[in-house]
Design a protein around this motif. Structure first.
Motif, PDB file in Angstrom:
ATOM      1  N   UNK A  12       6.626   5.017   3.467  1.00  0.00           N
ATOM      2  CA  UNK A  12       7.806   4.825   2.394  1.00  0.00           C
ATOM      3  C   UNK A  12       8.574   6.268   2.129  1.00  0.00           C
ATOM      4  N   UNK A  28       5.211  -6.247  -8.196  1.00  0.00           N
ATOM      5  CA  UNK A  28       5.279  -6.361  -6.684  1.00  0.00           C
ATOM      6  C   UNK A  28       4.826  -7.885  -6.348  1.00  0.00           C
ATOM      7  N   UNK A  81      10.797  -0.396   3.289  1.00  0.00           N
ATOM      8  CA  UNK A  81      10.671  -1.940   2.745  1.00  0.00           C
ATOM      9  C   UNK A  81      11.887  -2.776   2.714  1.00  0.00           C
ATOM     10  N   UNK A 126      -2.091   0.732   9.586  1.00  0.00           N
ATOM     11  CA  UNK A 126      -2.332  -0.095   8.732  1.00  0.00           C
ATOM     12  C   UNK A 126      -1.692  -1.830   8.976  1.00  0.00           C
ATOM     13  N   UNK A 127      -2.485  -2.760   8.347  1.00  0.00           N
ATOM     14  CA  UNK A 127      -2.235  -4.114   8.590  1.00  0.00           C
ATOM     15  C   UNK A 127      -0.233  -4.265   8.353  1.00  0.00           C
ATOM     16  N   UNK A 128       0.113  -3.436   7.224  1.00  0.00           N
ATOM     17  CA  UNK A 128       1.542  -3.481   7.054  1.00  0.00           C
ATOM     18  C   UNK A 128       2.282  -3.021   8.267  1.00  0.00           C
ATOM     19  N   UNK A 163       6.138  -6.171   0.424  1.00  0.00           N
ATOM     20  CA  UNK A 163       6.268  -5.343  -0.766  1.00  0.00           C
ATOM     21  C   UNK A 163       4.834  -4.595  -1.220  1.00  0.00           C
ATOM     22  N   UNK A 164       4.115  -4.777  -0.274  1.00  0.00           N
ATOM     23  CA  UNK A 164       2.654  -4.116  -0.555  1.00  0.00           C
ATOM     24  C   UNK A 164       2.805  -2.653  -0.011  1.00  0.00           C
ATOM     25  N   UNK A 165       2.134  -1.743  -0.475  1.00  0.00           N
ATOM     26  CA  UNK A 165       1.879  -0.522   0.004  1.00  0.00           C
ATOM     27  C   UNK A 165       1.008  -0.469   1.300  1.00  0.00           C
ATOM     28  N   UNK A 166       0.982   0.445   2.318  1.00  0.00           N
ATOM     29  CA  UNK A 166       0.059   0.260   3.290  1.00  0.00           C
ATOM     30  C   UNK A 166      -1.509   0.177   2.809  1.00  0.00           C
ATOM     31  N   UNK A 188      -2.569  -1.259  -0.012  1.00  0.00           N
ATOM     32  CA  UNK A 188      -2.720  -2.600  -0.345  1.00  0.00           C
ATOM     33  C   UNK A 188      -2.853  -3.392   0.664  1.00  0.00           C
ATOM     34  N   UNK A 189      -2.230  -3.059   1.609  1.00  0.00           N
ATOM     35  CA  UNK A 189      -2.536  -4.072   3.113  1.00  0.00           C
ATOM     36  C   UNK A 189      -3.716  -3.741   3.562  1.00  0.00           C
TER      37      UNK A 189
END
Lengths: 116, 116, 116, 116
Positions: free
Chosen positions: A50, A110, B29, C26-28, D47-50, D52-53
């Protein structure tokens, strides 16, 4: 409708008419093409952090501009075909969102869009 | 920049600031969110024939208008974050497309975008 | 898990490890990459009629096969990262869909998925 | 073809036949539906950070599993309609990728896929 958008829309009509492309430009096909362009925009960012996405190199920023333009051009063509005023629709949607995400509950969360 | 888009952009800034959502709105995002909204637009058309998509029922047309608006709102937010003038970028892209798809070769061909 | 999928998953792990790409996976990010590949698949069909899409030329069918493979490879990587058994998840989802779309109501209706 | 995928494919054929849905399942429409499902998967992460994912809560992981399954089910249906062996196509694509991204040049580079 807004003058700048009206002028772009007229240019897009001429562009398609000169090439006899209206036959391909059903709203269904335009929605697919718009989604393909949105994904090409996303592709520019997919492996960036990001933080990196907030600080694009000059050439990357130009590439991103072209993809934003592609999405915008299909958006204008869809709105034209369906006789939808994009600016008015956006103003209405923003008002809907304001009542859907009241400041008090949405602030800093979030979990905003999908889970509030 | 165009006055109507400037005004929408200012409203979107206030909307995000009031909710402290800028922390989530990295260009990366926003590109993902824009793609998700584009796909929601496509979902409205996925099982329709092209003919049906050219003749939407009134309620469907309203639903499509909301999805077009969602895409537009994210597009404006991305352009704002990256300081890209959407209208100017679209005009430039249209000129690029005109030289990429000359009328003589592109006329009436469904092989247009990817395979010319 | 299924032997063929297990073997592909192991090959994908080696592929990423050799290139030190786990930091990007990452999954994201994998979800974004999978969506980008899905849109590349859609791009193959965007200007075709449904009828044309049922009768692909040989070279087009090969191109489509590569895009299907790209989606599948990201799907396997996501399932691996999140320790989800794809085959079991698909069987469960199919059962859920069977109760969501009972034969009697869903039969022959194009209003199926979203509006039933 | 792989036994587990063969069995899922057969179940999907029965599912569509019982509901008379083959008329909607042109490869073009299935490609759109697959892209819509991929975007619903992405929506879970947008909207998650990597970080968090990589650490999903239990309920989120279940929701993600359902979306992975939806993508997989459309992938199997497309492969079936186009008579493409998904596992063989994935093995071939992985070999192509290995020559496209040699370990020596690709190692640890986030510029990998698009810009190498």
């Amino acid at each position: 409708m807004d003058a700048a958008l009206e002028s772009l829309t007229a240019a897009l009509r001429r562009f398609a008419a000169e090439r006899d492309w209206d036959q391909f430009h059903s709203p269904k096909n335009l929605a697919a093409a718009l989604t393909v362009e949105a994904a090409e925009l996303l592709e520019q960012f997919q492996w960036l952090t990001e933080e990196q996405s907030r600080n694009l190199a000059a050439d990357k920023r130009i590439a991103v501009g072209h993809e934003l333009a592609d999405v915008f051009l299909y958006l204008l063509q869809m709105a034209d075909k369906l006789q939808i005023d994009l600016v008015a629709a956006a103003q209405q949607k923003l008002e809907l969102n304001a009542s859907k995400y009241p400041v008090a509950q949405a602030r800093g969360s979030s979990r905003k869009y999908s889970e509030l």
